[in-house]
Design a protein around this motif. Sequence first.
Motif, short mmCIF file in Angstrom:
data_model
loop_
_atom_site.label_atom_id
_atom_site.label_comp_id
_atom_site.label_asym_id
_atom_site.label_seq_id
_atom_site.Cartn_x
_atom_site.Cartn_y
_atom_site.Cartn_z
N ILE A 64 -26.38 3.72 -68.62
CA ILE A 64 -26.40 2.31 -68.99
C ILE A 64 -25.30 2.12 -70.02
O ILE A 64 -25.39 2.59 -71.14
N CYS B 232 -22.65 -1.09 -70.74
CA CYS B 232 -21.89 -2.23 -70.26
C CYS B 232 -21.06 -2.75 -71.40
O CYS B 232 -21.56 -3.13 -72.44
N MET C 24 -27.85 -7.87 -68.39
CA MET C 24 -27.48 -6.47 -68.13
C MET C 24 -25.98 -6.27 -68.08
O MET C 24 -25.51 -5.14 -68.05
N SER D 219 -28.07 -3.53 -73.39
CA SER D 219 -27.93 -2.21 -74.03
C SER D 219 -28.39 -2.25 -75.47
O SER D 219 -29.02 -1.32 -75.96
N GLN E 26 -26.38 -2.22 -62.15
CA GLN E 26 -27.26 -2.29 -63.32
C GLN E 26 -28.66 -2.75 -62.91
O GLN E 26 -29.66 -2.19 -63.33
N GLU F 222 -20.92 -4.45 -60.62
CA GLU F 222 -21.50 -3.99 -61.87
C GLU F 222 -22.93 -4.53 -62.03
O GLU F 222 -23.87 -3.81 -62.35
N GLY G 153 -19.31 1.28 -63.96
CA GLY G 153 -20.66 1.01 -63.51
C GLY G 153 -21.27 2.19 -62.80
O GLY G 153 -22.48 2.30 -62.74
#
Lengths: 183, 838
Positions: free
Chosen positions: A12, A14, B640, A25, B575, B571, A7
Amino acid sequence: MSLHTDGKNSEIRCQDSAGLTCEFSQNLDILRQVDMFSALPIESLKVFALMSSREKYKAGDLLFQQGEDDGQAFYIFSGQAELIYEEDGKEEIIRNVSAGEMVGAMAILGEVPRLFSLRALTAMECFLMERDKFRSTLEQFPDIMPKIIKTLIQKIHARERNFIANRNPACEACRSNLGVIFA
Amino acid sequence: MAEPTKPIVQRSIYSWVLPGNVKWHLLTVLCIVITVGARVIPLEMQKRIINDAIALKKMDALYIYCGIYLAAVLLATGMKFAINMLQTWIGQTALEQMRKGLYHHILTLPMSFFRKTPPGMVVTSLVTELVSSGDFIGSAIAIPVTNVLTLIAFAVYLFMLNPLLAIISLSIYPVVLFLVPLLQKKVNTANRMRVDATRDLSSKITETVTGIHEIHGNGSYEIENKRYNAIVDRLFKIRIVWTIYKQTVNIVNNFFTNMSPFLIFLLGGYLAMSGKLELGALVAFLSAQEKLYDPWKELIAFYQVYQDAIVRYQKTMSYFETMPEHDILPADGRAPYKLQGGIKAENLSFVTEEGIRLIDRINLELKHGEHLALVGFSGSGKSTLAMCLAQLYKYTGGKATLDGKDISLLSKADIVNNVGLVSQSPFIFDGTIRENVIYSCEAVTNVGGHMETMPTLDQIINVLQQTGVFVDVLRFGLNTMVAPNQYPELVSKLVQVRRKFKEGFGDVLDDYVEFFHIDRYLYHSSTLENLIFGAPNKDSLTEDGLEENEYFYQFLQEADIFRPLASLGEELASQTVDILGNVPGDRVFFELSPIFPLELPAYKELLERTKKLRLHEMDLKDQWMFLKLGLRYIPGKHKMVSLPGMMEDLILEGRAMFKDKIIEDDQQAVSFFQEDQYIYSQTILNNILFGKTTTSRPEVQDKINQSIIRFLVEEDLLETIVEIGMEFRVGTRGENMSGGQRQKIAIARTFLKAPPVLIMDEATSALDNKSQSRIQNQIEHRWKGRSTLIAVVHRLDIAVNYDKIAVMKAGNIVEMGTYKELMDKKGMLYELAHGRQK
């Protein structure tokens, strides 16, 4: 815990343990491929990507209907659909659209009734953006509007050029429709 | 309600002082007389203590005098308190009446007034500017009486002690009395300017806030800054001048009153030394003289309050000194007319104050029950004509009549009893749907209307169906969570029939509903819901209570999910902050975010602070911050981050462990999701489905709605749910509803009133085709022949079946007739319908 470092360093990215990327994404990747969005700054694209949603359709479902103003733009992920034009109760199939195409993007720019209907031919998965959300996001990034207009102008120009190239010299009436957008 | 004889804006500030307050003022004066007496006593005691008790060494006299002294002080203090209370009461009562009266007056002012008046102006007038008037009125009797009496009492006392000294020490005051009013005039001038500037400032701020999109759109920050700064600068200067003058008044006053002891020392000292004055008398004189100062200062301060109040009061009242254009109730006290709804306009014109002619010599006539559509380009005067006929604009030329009665002469009560208006952007007020639907009917009953009884539930439901908002209201009802014991019958019935619903409709819904199932992960529920898989009966098991909950922490550790979840939360945080970090906290952006707008700064800071740390190195408190997000995470919503497969298994195992643990430790803590039990932590819909819907697609929602409606009808529960839905709170300006829903509610409230004249100004513009034609259908079949209708129409296809169509252009009706007549004529309507040809 490999999650930890992920992270932080990546911009970006994931991925879950199975290596699948998250919907966000994927949305972002799509936006980068679509003309209207591809030239926009990444900060705005991220918000656009978050604001868009994903829907599944079954064969026969109507994604939008002629005459309605549903205010959504669709990007087809998978499956196939047909564009239908209806006149005097008769259906005319204009063409098929399939995965990788963006359909109906005009609707997120302003209030216009649909000129066609879009009906799913197979099971479909679509990425969609709603006008209200698009506008709210646009308000936050005022400097991207000129870029969108620029893209739009290019599109209109290309379309007009297309019309001229494909004109039917025999049709007198058609000619009066060439080259006028704002009368 | 007793109407004041004079309109509130023409009343003087003094008119608020006495009426209704006489008994309070008398009580105040009584208290004051006692206080003044009690204030002089200590002086006399002081003299006697020195002259009699101390000088003659009488102990018992000392005790007595001191006792009397103390009693007098206590009495004076108590009385002072009572006077303050009375003052507050009188002042606040007046303020309350002024606020109510002025608001009442402002509401009735003509529309044109509000076009010129920024809302901020009205706000400051009602909220702040009147406060000083209230203060003044509260003290209007008490302070002058108290202080003048005190002054007189002390002055008399001084004369009794020594006339010569008294004259000298009092000689100061005439000078002050001469100087202060001169200075006060300057203060008042500055104050008036200050009120104006403050008003400009609040208007400017209001303008900025309402037009912020324009400012952002143009990036016109500098322009707006300059304009705003100019006003602030002006206010700055005025306030400085104002304060300087105010302070000068105080200083002049202080200076002169401080001069007086100087004179006493000089003269009194001489007299005492030469044996013409006792020392005790001099001390008493000095303290009495010093005591003159307080009442005097209070009088001066009161004088300033009084002047300030007058300035503000007059400024405020004169600003609103417009009069309503129409009587609210019929002037002669008759009941409002009951009209048929025949409309006639002869040479009707409307010219704005700026001289722009919006409609020009319009002629039209409609018989009772006839329907007229107004069409034309925007700016052609359609809405203006509608507004003139609805009495919202007062026409400036010609005449318009309702059943032969001049509309401009009718009272508001006549209009609202006979005319229903649906405006272009209807306003929905904060409150429930029910309140908004009966709004028009309720208003009519308040002005002596014909509607004796309020609409029944059946009538309301009927009108909800006619306008097509019924399903929306049902939906609101279905999305409501009911509290235990709120609807016991509904709840027990729903549980009984849940299985039946699944058998009847389950297969249709399988694709769009995620059913609660003990062995399945719920992708549309939060991690916490997935773990608990039930409704917590204790606050310590809801999200807010968890942080303190040692029991739950232990469980998370035992189940090995604390760290994975905190890590997931981390996380999510990084994000979300990356995507939304610089976006304003509007609801639209944060709907899909696990972080609430208000929490965003805290998470930004947390991420920054823990950037270099690994999870286990962080404080437990920080870990909890991340864990909270992990528990809030809904895979189907927070896109996300995707749900790690390993996590899914961990949570499902955790669910089983948690259940065992709860059953062992505290059975009452959680009501687990069970098919035979109602789940109070879930909406009615989720209870019927025993699951959650997985999509927001409108046509799927429709499909689900239809199944649910059919089911509810079978089970005879539909009405109850709609009733619950009618209690849905629409939010400020109806923000919890869509534009279409708001329009439908506005139409419903007018239909419910069923007036003989309906005026609809693009009333269906935000509706989809289906809803639009449903309402059009209603108009054609239900209202034709019953109510006269004038509809401003934004789409020509709506107008086809109207009795008449009037095509407007530049303020005139250029052609009028039926749709067919006008189309055959191939005039303006034809042109509008087919676009300009070549």
